[in-house]
Scaffold this motif. Sequence first.
Motif, short mmCIF file in Angstrom:
data_model
loop_
_atom_site.label_atom_id
_atom_site.label_comp_id
_atom_site.label_asym_id
_atom_site.label_seq_id
_atom_site.Cartn_x
_atom_site.Cartn_y
_atom_site.Cartn_z
N LEU A 90 48.00 13.38 -27.12
CA LEU A 90 47.38 14.62 -26.69
C LEU A 90 46.03 14.30 -26.07
N SER A 91 45.75 14.85 -24.88
CA SER A 91 44.51 14.52 -24.17
C SER A 91 43.51 15.67 -24.27
N LEU A 92 42.29 15.36 -23.92
CA LEU A 92 41.23 16.37 -23.93
C LEU A 92 41.57 17.50 -22.96
N GLN A 93 42.11 17.15 -21.79
CA GLN A 93 42.45 18.17 -20.80
C GLN A 93 43.55 19.10 -21.34
N ASP A 94 44.49 18.55 -22.09
CA ASP A 94 45.53 19.40 -22.70
C ASP A 94 44.91 20.45 -23.61
N SER A 95 43.92 20.05 -24.37
CA SER A 95 43.35 20.95 -25.38
C SER A 95 42.45 22.02 -24.77
N LEU A 96 41.98 21.81 -23.54
CA LEU A 96 41.02 22.74 -22.94
C LEU A 96 41.65 23.73 -21.97
N GLN A 97 42.94 23.64 -21.74
CA GLN A 97 43.59 24.58 -20.82
C GLN A 97 43.41 26.02 -21.29
#
Length: 931
Positions: A90-97
Amino acid sequence: MDFHLHLAVIRVEVELLVKGRSELGEVAPEIKASERRTAVAIADLEWRDMDPDDYGTNEAQDSDFPAVERSRLQEMLSLLGLETYQAQKLSLQDSLQISSDSMRNWAPQAPKDLPWNFLRKLQALNAEARNTTMVLDAPPDARPAEKESQMEEEIIYWDAADDISADIYSFSELPTPDTPVNPLDLLCALLLSSDSFLQQEIVQKMSLCQFALPLVLPDSENHHHTFLLWALRGVMRTWWAQPPRGVGSLREDSAVLSRAPAFAFVRMEVSSNSKSQLLNAVLSPGHRPRDCFWHRDLNVGTNPREIADGLVEASWFLPSGREDLDIFPEPVAFLNLRGDIGSHWLQFKLLTEVSSAVFILTDNISKKEYKLLYSMKGSATRYYFILSPYRGKRNTNLRFLNRLIPVLKMDHSHVLVKVSSTDSAGFVRRVRSIVAHVARSPCRRLSLEEMAHAARKLGLRVDEDCEECQQAKDRMERITRKIKDLDAYRRDELRLQGDPWRKVAQVEKELCQAQWAGDPLDKGRAELRHRLLELRAQQNGHEPAGGVQEFITGISGPSLGEKQYFLRWMEWGLARVAQPRPRQPPETTLTLRPKHCGVVDFSELLRPEPLGVEHFLREMGQFYEAESCLVEAGKLPAGQRRFAHFPGLALELLLKGLPLELIDGSTLSTPLRWVTGLLKELHVRLERRSRLVVLSALGVPGTGKSTLLNTMFGLRFATGRGCGPRGAFMQLVTVAESFSQDLGCDHILVIDSGGLIGGALASAGERFELEASLATLLMGLSNVTVVSLAETRDIPPAILHAFLRLEKTGHMPNYQFVYQNVHDACAPGPRPRERRLLLDPPGDVSRAVAQMEKQGGGIRTLADLAFCDPEKQHVWHIPGLWHGVPPMAAVSLGYSEAIFELKRCLLENIRNGLSNQNKNIQQLIELVRRL
């Protein structure tokens, strides 16, 4: 006895037999690395050699224990919906969508909601993140009876004769959708499923919430425990340092690099006393303990742990300079091992090697526990026992304690007894006095970097040791080791900035003004164009200096992970070599007082910027600008371009969360070709998903707008007065595809104007005109503008100018005015008085600006100019950021909740079309050129 403890005891017994020692004889203090084995390997070996009659069963196979551990982790990941993130993390970009969940304050309805709910709350710096991450309560009769009886330390009591059978049947059932999940299990599962950069973000947000931070992450699936050095590297600590003689000063350093005495708290077998509650009380100066360490009395405190045993957590006490709050005069670290030491001997051994003192909480000291502790003979660490004889065996405890006292170099003052009748406050004071005494004496003081060295020697993995991370670190050091003097480095390495860039910016400004005022054949314009080409040719005649070339190589590598590691290393490396910032007393710095509009110190705004990553990117931008200008003028063949790929390199960084410069803070000018080149690359990269909403934030420095944006969207704009770069920076926030049609856009481009806008007409002149023009540019690009105000009714004059100018064009973005009253942390919501301020007649600044803009027809209110109705939630009161006194204060719940409501309102306005028509990237490029 706990099953893990049983295995550890077997290991000690085997070592005793191998070394031919008697039952109570000396145990080797340390196993050689070549002889060290994991708990699973030892279990496999000794299950084969055991007499089945000794343990009540002959059916166990040597693979049974690993299978149970694997199933527990896999079942937990499956329950939480995280099993798909084991291969592709899981990436940071995934969590911030941004999704539909971003607009509602939702409670998790199923276990798969828990990780996302936790991440959303943590992003918003909501201190309730741990307490609210639970499934809806199941009926009482649906929960196993044994789970209800298990507390934070999983206290289970049994008779010595029945310890094995009790141990077998004490295993809790694997979690099901009907049972709540322990928050520590959730944290461990989430960290194991996240990449290094999301781990780092989780830890940083936990630090701001004053949660204890994970230091050693257990992995029961692979039996590899990880020391989280990289994840903690971004955590900064600020404290008030008071030398024995002289004036104190405010210090700031990375938690990874600063040294402090560490005190470990561990449990041996069972304890009636809670380590975590004791630690929270020790860390708290007031009567109400801080919940730094999660404990049994929190909302889901009785839920058993499934995978989190073996976790080591860290927290720090940091002095604030106030005698009534400073329990200790210097920073002190506290470490907490979850689970008992027999089950997690490797973690315990690490704690004994890095701590100044170890506090052991237990009810019983039997022969097997004695053997475990006897193996620590010769340790330089000080040991203290906290006993509760309520469940223990008094005479047995005393017998073994008397044998341990000379072995561990203790005396009777090292044994503390706490029973139900013990005065809790007095007991906490006694523990504090022990900690203070040890800290004052010559004792071990280690940084987390030094602790990581000890972890490596014991066989633990260190997250920072991966090849990509180390290669990126080496490249950073090749750049930063050459920086001896910042001014000389700027002059020798960043050659296209400074005076060359200022001269170009001045000529371009004059040329722009001449284009609006003169005719196409004006001689002055021709001279300006000739002068511009000369300056650009001089710039293009240079080659990127060695440090810049190394930087370009670092962001051009084939591995995306190495690029990200390199950028983070560069941020920290440049911060370390930068000149120290001036320090102020804690009452002015730590409370983050806002500057009012009329008293901004412009000498502070004009001081040299600290060297940062943005300066290397700015240098790349100038090479691209110079080359593009010459190609446009026909002075350079397009086939000879060398820097055309630079915007593509920078775009990769924008897509991975790095803020990119839109307006140069040193010259207050926009590198137009560079910015349009970036946007063109963005258009190509996003293809069909190129619908944009632009959200900008403006305001006087010190009003908290960067922190507001970071909290709202999980961004990385620089924060802290006087420490961040000036200029306007942009970051891209992705909208989930499932929500983009409903919201009406695919991405939100967020622009932060750091240090651009002053607050007084005293600066009227060239700089003020630049400020007004830049405010007009940012607001003209925007669909939504957040104006951050201090506690005054006068709006900054440059922003007021922009309002008046944009009103003439008919451009009306959606405006939200934010009052951030940093001293009032408990205010429940928007105040009517602040809302009415914008309806009041304008003050002196507003009248002066109206006269400068030649506005006739009488003086109107700001609400008229901004098309703002304070009764329709265009004006927000944001409570203070901190709950308590920094540096030990957590972010206030009122601040977090107010920011969430503001975010929800902004997204609702975008969805309902209340902002200007959404743009695609090509339209944005054209708008940038026109403005």
